[in-house]
Design a protein around this motif. Structure first.
Motif, PDB file in Angstrom:
ATOM      1  N   PHE A  99       0.859  -1.184   0.000  1.00 43.09           N
ATOM      2  CA  PHE A  99       0.000   0.000   0.000  1.00 43.09           C
ATOM      3  C   PHE A  99       0.902   1.242   0.000  1.00 43.09           C
ATOM      4  CE2 PHE A  99      -2.106  -3.435   2.357  1.00 43.09           C
ATOM      5  CZ  PHE A  99      -3.298  -3.556   1.654  1.00 43.09           C
ATOM      6  N   SER A 100       0.321   2.415   0.165  1.00 43.67           N
ATOM      7  CA  SER A 100       1.123   3.641   0.190  1.00 43.67           C
ATOM      8  C   SER A 100       2.195   3.540   1.268  1.00 43.67           C
ATOM      9  CB  SER A 100       0.240   4.857   0.477  1.00 43.67           C
ATOM     10  OG  SER A 100      -0.635   5.096  -0.597  1.00 43.67           O
ATOM     11  N   PRO A 101       3.465   3.762   0.914  1.00 39.75           N
ATOM     12  CA  PRO A 101       4.528   3.649   1.912  1.00 39.75           C
ATOM     13  C   PRO A 101       4.513   4.815   2.897  1.00 39.75           C
ATOM     14  CG  PRO A 101       5.424   4.400  -0.174  1.00 39.75           C
ATOM     15  CD  PRO A 101       3.976   4.089  -0.431  1.00 39.75           C
ATOM     16  N   LEU A 102       4.812   4.503   4.151  1.00 44.25           N
ATOM     17  CA  LEU A 102       4.893   5.508   5.213  1.00 44.25           C
ATOM     18  C   LEU A 102       6.316   5.694   5.708  1.00 44.25           C
ATOM     19  CD1 LEU A 102       1.776   4.426   7.314  1.00 44.25           C
ATOM     20  CD2 LEU A 102       1.900   6.212   5.567  1.00 44.25           C
ATOM     21  N   GLY A 103       7.126   4.647   5.615  1.00 45.45           N
ATOM     22  CA  GLY A 103       8.499   4.709   6.109  1.00 45.45           C
ATOM     23  C   GLY A 103       9.077   3.323   6.253  1.00 45.45           C
ATOM     24  N   LEU A 104      10.106   3.234   7.081  1.00 43.16           N
ATOM     25  CA  LEU A 104      10.761   1.957   7.344  1.00 43.16           C
ATOM     26  C   LEU A 104      10.708   1.641   8.822  1.00 43.16           C
ATOM     27  CD1 LEU A 104      14.143   1.854   5.359  1.00 43.16           C
ATOM     28  CD2 LEU A 104      11.963   0.831   4.725  1.00 43.16           C
ATOM     29  N   GLN A 105      10.646   0.353   9.111  1.00 47.02           N
ATOM     30  CA  GLN A 105      10.923  -0.133  10.463  1.00 47.02           C
ATOM     31  C   GLN A 105      12.347  -0.680  10.414  1.00 47.02           C
ATOM     32  OE1 GLN A 105       7.182  -2.475  10.089  1.00 47.02           O
ATOM     33  NE2 GLN A 105       6.951  -1.996  12.252  1.00 47.02           N
ATOM     34  N   PHE A 106      13.118  -0.386  11.446  1.00 45.48           N
ATOM     35  CA  PHE A 106      14.551  -0.691  11.379  1.00 45.48           C
ATOM     36  C   PHE A 106      15.038  -1.295  12.680  1.00 45.48           C
ATOM     37  CE2 PHE A 106      19.006   0.626  12.019  1.00 45.48           C
ATOM     38  CZ  PHE A 106      19.590   0.018  10.913  1.00 45.48           C
ATOM     39  N   THR A 107      15.883  -2.296  12.559  1.00 47.95           N
ATOM     40  CA  THR A 107      16.572  -2.899  13.696  1.00 47.95           C
ATOM     41  C   THR A 107      18.073  -2.790  13.447  1.00 47.95           C
ATOM     42  OG1 THR A 107      14.804  -4.448  14.233  1.00 47.95           O
ATOM     43  CG2 THR A 107      17.017  -5.038  14.963  1.00 47.95           C
ATOM     44  N   GLY A 108      18.776  -2.173  14.377  1.00 41.95           N
ATOM     45  CA  GLY A 108      20.216  -2.017  14.239  1.00 41.95           C
ATOM     46  C   GLY A 108      20.759  -1.173  15.376  1.00 41.95           C
TER      47      GLY A 108
END
Length: 202
Positions: A99-108
């Protein structure tokens, strides 16, 4: 499992990995779960190649198999490549709809997160700058547990479970404009990280 590799670099090269999975084993066609994620991972490489861009590191798309029965394809790939785990810069998976992208989820690490925040600022023109916690994905969890930074695509997925594992999960639910935006996010993040002077800090 199908792999698209930047063929002019060796398999043991430094790698940014983009992925989705293909395992429509239930009803419907598996278009949203997870054909869309596989398609944008492939399209991102096509976009980068069409633009004539050549990052410092290898960009590799993996289309996982057998995610639903226990991540069989992902486990096999991890076993084959864990000996070179220090060469994997970032692993990315899209598995919650395109669907429409909102952002990223990130692990680091905190240092890696600070770099990723700067990367996401490049997507301000399409209003996709959010960097959230908990990058996740069945097919990349093994890498993240081993310390490799990981990212998953966050979309406006309120309707995801309208279609998930249903007869409605067909190509008609895919919006081409939204998929184009997802592909653009995937391409920008993958290319910029692959072209940084140094790998993301562990």
């Amino acid at each position: 499992m199908l792999i698209a590799v930047n063929f002019d670099q060796p398999m043991e090269a430094l790698v940014v990995l983009l992925s989705g999975h293909l395992d429509s084993w239930d009803v419907g066609q598996g278009a949203m779960d997870d054909g869309g994620g596989a398609a944008i991972s492939w399209e991102a490489l096509s976009l980068i190649r069409d633009l004539g861009l050549r990052p410092k590191r290898t960009l590799r798309t993996v289309l996982w198999s057998a995610e639903e029965p226990g991540g069989v394809g992902a486990a096999q790939y991890f076993q084959q490549h864990k000996g070179n785990i220090s060469n994997f810069d970032l692993v990315m998976e899209s598995d919650l709809g395109t669907f429409s992208p909102l952002g990223l989820q990130f692990t680091g690490s905190d240092k890696a997160r600070a770099i990723m925040k700067e990367v996401m600022k490049l997507l301000a023109p399409i209003n996709v700058t959010s960097l959230e916690k908990h990058g996740e994905g069945t097919d990349i969890n093994m890498w993240m547990k081993a310390g490799v930074p990981g990212a998953s695509l966050h979309t406006a997925d309120q309707r995801y479970f309208w279609f998930h594992h249903s007869d409605g999960d067909t190509m008609t639910v895919q919006n081409p404009e939204e998929m184009n935006l997802c592909s653009a996010v995937w391409a920008v993040v993958a290319y910029v990280v692959a072209d940084l002077e140094e790998m993301l800090p562990r």
